[in-house]
Design an enzyme around this catalytic site. Structure first.
Site, PDB file in Angstrom:
ATOM      1  N   SER A 142      -2.798  -1.354  11.360  1.00 22.96           N
ATOM      2  CA  SER A 142      -1.872  -0.517  12.121  1.00 22.96           C
ATOM      3  C   SER A 142      -2.636   0.500  12.952  1.00 22.96           C
ATOM      4  CB  SER A 142      -0.938   0.222  11.156  1.00 22.96           C
ATOM      5  OG  SER A 142      -0.214   1.236  11.822  1.00 22.96           O
ATOM      6  N   TYR A 167       0.732   5.604   4.312  1.00 24.05           N
ATOM      7  CA  TYR A 167       0.841   4.297   4.967  1.00 24.05           C
ATOM      8  C   TYR A 167      -0.443   3.977   5.713  1.00 24.05           C
ATOM      9  CZ  TYR A 167       2.129   0.816   8.468  1.00 24.05           C
ATOM     10  OH  TYR A 167       2.143  -0.291   9.272  1.00 24.05           O
TER      11      TYR A 167
END
Length: 350
Positions: A142, A167
């Site tokens: 990501s 995350y």
């Protein structure tokens, strides 16, 4: 080629599996189908691929009614034994691992699920590839890994040691874990840092979905950082093309790797990391205007400060992706947003 694609009830996994099948590959799709967001949308994606809801039972393989080369299994990747058994039985050529617990803000209040879904599950994928070797493991990272970095554009050669959400930390951990397995067991691994993916069949927790839903209801949308944000929004078709082009090109050692000045995006072992982004950051307000144009309605806005865990800007540097695959994402924002709003209005019969 036989592919395992994880997360095929999810946004990106659904599109990737469909593209592979349309070009003639064999695909086994896998998903836990959890309730992080509306499972009806997840089952609708599966139904679009010929996997009917009443046929889906945990741990049982289901044959698609639409694609002869597609089978689906509901499985929890944090459970190692059934996953290893699946690898032993199917003997995959390539694994495209897109299943994960997504969401920056959700990680602030539900940290445990990120360890189970993004760390333990990824370890089980790596172990399965170790004992049942594959030609290539491609996995979703990501743009969130860039965290507190402010140098633009974000490059895979930059250090990413300052994540600002769990995350992001879990995705950085995946990259480190992949490198370890590439080093120890010579598994070719490639991580893909996605930049704000949007498009038809998208996630309901993403801004585009939330904006569209609120505007149609006449409700105010939440505009964080008072609209002073820029994002490298990347259309789903561009992401899918990037994933498949990378998957077709197994990672190899960087023969020019300098151990005295190491490049974080490559290695002396078969390991690589790419950015996949449009490389054309868009102001959040321009994104909102594109939604307004697509819907033919004006948005009411609630201007708010920057959320914890969010970054004010993102911009992908993609020269190595272009060099290695000949591909560069380029869908204009107005075109991509219009495709989403058209899908949304049709899907929800607005």
């Amino acid at each position: 080629m036989k592919y395992l694609v994880t997360g095929t009830a999810g946004f990106i996994g659904f599109h990737v599996a469909k593209q592979l099948l349309e070009r003639g590959d064999e695909v086994i799709g896998l998903d836990i189908i959890n309730d992080y967001y509306d499972i009806n949308l997840k089952h609708a994606r599966l139904a679009n691929m010929g996997i009917q809801r009443d046929k889906v039972k945990n741990g049982e393989m289901v044959q698609s009614e639409s694609f002869s080369g597609y089978r689906f299994i509901q499985l929890d990747l944090s459970h190692k034994d059934p996953l290893v058994a699946l690898f032993a039985q199917e003997k995959f050529d390539v694994v495209i691992h897109l299943a994960a617990q997504a969401g920056v803000r959700y990680s602030l209040t539900n940290p445990e699920v990120y360890i189970e879904s993004n760390i333990v599950a990824f370890l089980n994928i790596l172990e399965s590839c170790r004992f049942h070797p594959v030609k290539h493991l491609v996995y979703a990272s990501s743009s969130s890994v860039y965290g507190a970095n402010e140098k633009m554009p974000f490059s895979t050669s930059d250090s990413v040691d300052h994540p600002i959400s769990l995350y992001a930390a879990s995705k950085k951990s995946n990259e480190l874990m992949a490198h370890t397995y590439s080093h120890l067991f010579k598994i070719p691994t490639t991580g893909l840092r996605f930049f704000t993916v949007y498009g038809p069949w998208g996630r309901p927790d993403m801004a585009l979905f939330l904006f569209t839903e609120a505007i149609l209801k006449g409700e105010a949308i939440q505009v964080f950082n008072y609209g002073n944000m820029k994002r490298d929004f990347t259309y789903i078709d561009d992401i899918v093309m990037g994933v498949i082009k990378v998957a077709d090109r197994p990672a190899s050692p960087n023969t020019d790797f300098d151990k005295l000045n190491p490049d974080p995006g490559s290695s002396t072992v078969p390991y690589k990391v790419y950015n996949i982004g449009n490389s054309s950051p868009v102001l959040l307000m321009d994104y909102i205007h594109a939604v307004e144009k697509g819907l033919g309605m004006e948005a009411k806005m609630n201007m708010l400060p920057l959320q914890p865990g969010d970054v004010p800007a993102s911009h992908a540097e993609v020269s190595d992706l272009v060099r290695d695959t000949g591909y560069k994402p380029d869908t204009p924002i107005d075109q991509g947003v219009k495709s989403f709003t058209d899908w949304y209005l049709d899907y929800y019969k607005k």
